[in-house]
Design an enzyme around this catalytic site. Sequence first.
Site, PDB file in Angstrom:
ATOM      1  N   SER A  13      88.334 -16.103 108.253  1.00 40.59           N
ATOM      2  CA  SER A  13      89.636 -15.391 108.377  1.00 40.59           C
ATOM      3  C   SER A  13      89.967 -14.943 110.025  1.00 40.59           C
ATOM      4  O   SER A  13      89.215 -13.842 110.257  1.00 40.59           O
ATOM      5  CB  SER A  13      89.755 -14.477 107.379  1.00 40.59           C
ATOM      6  OG  SER A  13      91.004 -13.545 107.668  1.00 40.59           O
ATOM      7  N   HIS A  36      91.263 -19.653 108.963  1.00 38.40           N
ATOM      8  CA  HIS A  36      92.266 -19.162 108.041  1.00 38.40           C
ATOM      9  C   HIS A  36      92.880 -18.227 108.645  1.00 38.40           C
ATOM     10  O   HIS A  36      92.573 -17.267 109.201  1.00 38.40           O
ATOM     11  CB  HIS A  36      91.365 -18.531 106.879  1.00 38.40           C
ATOM     12  CG  HIS A  36      91.920 -17.960 105.707  1.00 38.40           C
ATOM     13  ND1 HIS A  36      92.466 -18.744 104.553  1.00 38.40           N
ATOM     14  CD2 HIS A  36      92.357 -16.638 105.457  1.00 38.40           C
ATOM     15  CE1 HIS A  36      93.058 -17.739 103.884  1.00 38.40           C
ATOM     16  NE2 HIS A  36      93.282 -16.690 104.316  1.00 38.40           N
ATOM     17  N   ASP A  38      95.853 -15.145 108.221  1.00 37.85           N
ATOM     18  CA  ASP A  38      96.791 -14.520 107.010  1.00 37.85           C
ATOM     19  C   ASP A  38      97.881 -13.941 107.328  1.00 37.85           C
ATOM     20  O   ASP A  38      98.035 -13.145 108.321  1.00 37.85           O
ATOM     21  CB  ASP A  38      95.591 -13.316 106.585  1.00 37.85           C
ATOM     22  CG  ASP A  38      94.266 -13.680 105.960  1.00 37.85           C
ATOM     23  OD1 ASP A  38      94.695 -14.293 104.882  1.00 37.85           O
ATOM     24  OD2 ASP A  38      93.359 -13.561 106.272  1.00 37.85           O
ATOM     25  N   MET A  40     101.144 -11.641 106.455  1.00 37.23           N
ATOM     26  CA  MET A  40     101.610 -10.577 105.685  1.00 37.23           C
ATOM     27  C   MET A  40     102.878  -9.853 106.215  1.00 37.23           C
ATOM     28  O   MET A  40     102.952  -9.872 107.369  1.00 37.23           O
ATOM     29  CB  MET A  40     100.503  -9.520 105.555  1.00 37.23           C
ATOM     30  CG  MET A  40      99.031  -9.995 105.330  1.00 37.23           C
ATOM     31  SD  MET A  40      97.853  -8.554 105.052  1.00 37.23           S
ATOM     32  CE  MET A  40      96.394  -9.504 104.987  1.00 37.23           C
ATOM     33  N   HIS A  69      97.644 -18.686 105.048  1.00 40.07           N
ATOM     34  CA  HIS A  69      97.871 -18.028 103.787  1.00 40.07           C
ATOM     35  C   HIS A  69      98.737 -16.997 104.088  1.00 40.07           C
ATOM     36  O   HIS A  69      98.685 -16.046 104.567  1.00 40.07           O
ATOM     37  CB  HIS A  69      96.472 -16.983 103.523  1.00 40.07           C
ATOM     38  CG  HIS A  69      96.364 -16.440 102.279  1.00 40.07           C
ATOM     39  ND1 HIS A  69      95.379 -15.395 102.164  1.00 40.07           N
ATOM     40  CD2 HIS A  69      97.381 -16.458 101.166  1.00 40.07           C
ATOM     41  CE1 HIS A  69      95.603 -14.962 100.963  1.00 40.07           C
ATOM     42  NE2 HIS A  69      96.610 -15.469 100.535  1.00 40.07           N
ATOM     43  N   MET A  71     101.108 -14.451 102.679  1.00 42.84           N
ATOM     44  CA  MET A  71     101.363 -13.066 101.707  1.00 42.84           C
ATOM     45  C   MET A  71     102.581 -12.496 101.975  1.00 42.84           C
ATOM     46  O   MET A  71     102.752 -11.626 102.435  1.00 42.84           O
ATOM     47  CB  MET A  71      99.895 -12.233 101.719  1.00 42.84           C
ATOM     48  CG  MET A  71      98.627 -12.714 101.164  1.00 42.84           C
ATOM     49  SD  MET A  71      97.012 -12.059 102.101  1.00 42.84           S
ATOM     50  CE  MET A  71      97.294 -12.864 103.532  1.00 42.84           C
ATOM     51  N   MET A 140      92.120 -15.464  94.812  1.00 44.21           N
ATOM     52  CA  MET A 140      91.778 -14.083  95.522  1.00 44.21           C
ATOM     53  C   MET A 140      90.622 -13.484  94.837  1.00 44.21           C
ATOM     54  O   MET A 140      90.856 -13.128  93.629  1.00 44.21           O
ATOM     55  CB  MET A 140      93.085 -13.183  95.463  1.00 44.21           C
ATOM     56  CG  MET A 140      94.111 -13.660  96.367  1.00 44.21           C
ATOM     57  SD  MET A 140      93.797 -13.859  97.954  1.00 44.21           S
ATOM     58  CE  MET A 140      93.188 -12.361  98.502  1.00 44.21           C
ATOM     59  N   ASP A 178      88.797 -15.940  98.525  1.00 44.55           N
ATOM     60  CA  ASP A 178      89.183 -15.338  99.685  1.00 44.55           C
ATOM     61  C   ASP A 178      89.092 -13.742  99.157  1.00 44.55           C
ATOM     62  O   ASP A 178      89.723 -13.269  98.427  1.00 44.55           O
ATOM     63  CB  ASP A 178      90.407 -15.475  99.947  1.00 44.55           C
ATOM     64  CG  ASP A 178      91.071 -14.878 101.050  1.00 44.55           C
ATOM     65  OD1 ASP A 178      90.320 -14.199 101.890  1.00 44.55           O
ATOM     66  OD2 ASP A 178      92.452 -15.165 101.742  1.00 44.55           O
TER      67      ASP A 178
HETATM   68  C1  DX5 Z   1      92.879 -10.609 102.260  1.00 43.97           C
HETATM   69  C2  DX5 Z   1      92.991 -11.802 103.309  1.00 43.97           C
HETATM   70  C3  DX5 Z   1      91.558 -12.101 103.521  1.00 43.97           C
HETATM   71  C4  DX5 Z   1      90.803 -11.502 104.204  1.00 43.97           C
HETATM   72  C5  DX5 Z   1      89.675 -11.406 103.917  1.00 43.97           C
HETATM   73  O1  DX5 Z   1      94.185 -10.336 101.837  1.00 43.97           O
HETATM   74  O2  DX5 Z   1      93.621 -12.696 102.488  1.00 43.97           O
HETATM   75  O3  DX5 Z   1      91.741 -13.454 104.093  1.00 43.97           O
HETATM   76  O4  DX5 Z   1      90.857 -11.612 105.731  1.00 43.97           O
HETATM   77  O5  DX5 Z   1      88.494 -10.540 104.685  1.00 43.97           O
HETATM   78  P1  DX5 Z   1      87.255 -10.288 104.107  1.00 43.97           P
HETATM   79  O6  DX5 Z   1      86.309 -11.686 104.074  1.00 43.97           O
HETATM   80  O7  DX5 Z   1      86.683  -9.115 104.963  1.00 43.97           O
HETATM   81  O8  DX5 Z   1      87.283  -9.830 102.678  1.00 43.97           O
HETATM   82 ZN    ZN Z   2      93.580 -14.863 103.034  1.00 41.43          ZN
END
Ligand code: DX5
Ligand code: ZN
Length: 230
Positions: A13, A36, A38, A40, A69, A71, A140, A178
């Site tokens: 990620s 990956h 993220d 948000m 991903h 969110m 998740m 994840d």
């Molecule tokens: C959290 C993200 C993850 C995050 C995971 O909401 O979707 O992808 O980067 O981070 P780690 O591997 O540090 O838990």
């Molecule tokens: Zn993620």
Amino acid sequence: MSYANTSPKIMPSLLSADFANLQRSIEQIPDADALHVDVMDNHFVPNLTLGLPVVEAIRKVTDAFLDIHLMIEDPDVWAPEYAEAGAESVTFHVAAAKAPIRLSREIRSKGARVGMALKPATPIEAYADLLGEIDMLLIMTVEPGFGGQKFLDLTLPKINRTRELISSAGLDIWLQVDGGVSSDTIERCAEAGADAFVAGSAVFGADDPNEMINSLRTAAAVPEGGTAQA
Ligand code: DX5
Ligand code: ZN
């Protein structure tokens, strides 16, 4: 029950990468099976990261498989744009989607794989009929929003039930986990049936991020009828 998984995919990620120099972070991890990303929006989750312009910029500097991903609220509006930007996979949270079936078909029609994500408290059973519409199910294993959180063991039975549903339907769907995935937790996820593993802090917090990817992949390999390798 333990599931054979001889080709686990490790997807670092970028949330734990250097946001001031994403290109250099990407070049540190040539053995990643996917990047990956993220996204948000500070509405669906209480954090704000990056959006379409940054994904478009990443696309220009790498040929790696981009696993987006989302969110965000309104994935029905935004998710197709990420497919158009050249992402190989676009995942939306089913809890945020107004019309998940229409959205899945639209993402696929734009040439990307479709991922559907479930938060830790969201059951898979309510969405079992949608499995034929998707290419990846993301479970998740922390509450979404931040990297570096502790893995939630209570998600393991759901991973197992989801793998059973996918197997009994005879579908070829990646089962991704994840959140909190590390050398301490990846074997449990693999034995429960996951085959795609997102890891942020475990990879970018390691002295050698690329070596950590290979070590996680070895740990996640579950032989037929056996348990994951240490
Ligand atoms: C959290 C993200 C993850 C995050 C995971 O909401 O979707 O992808 O980067 O981070 P780690 O591997 O540090 O838990
Ligand atoms: Zn993620």
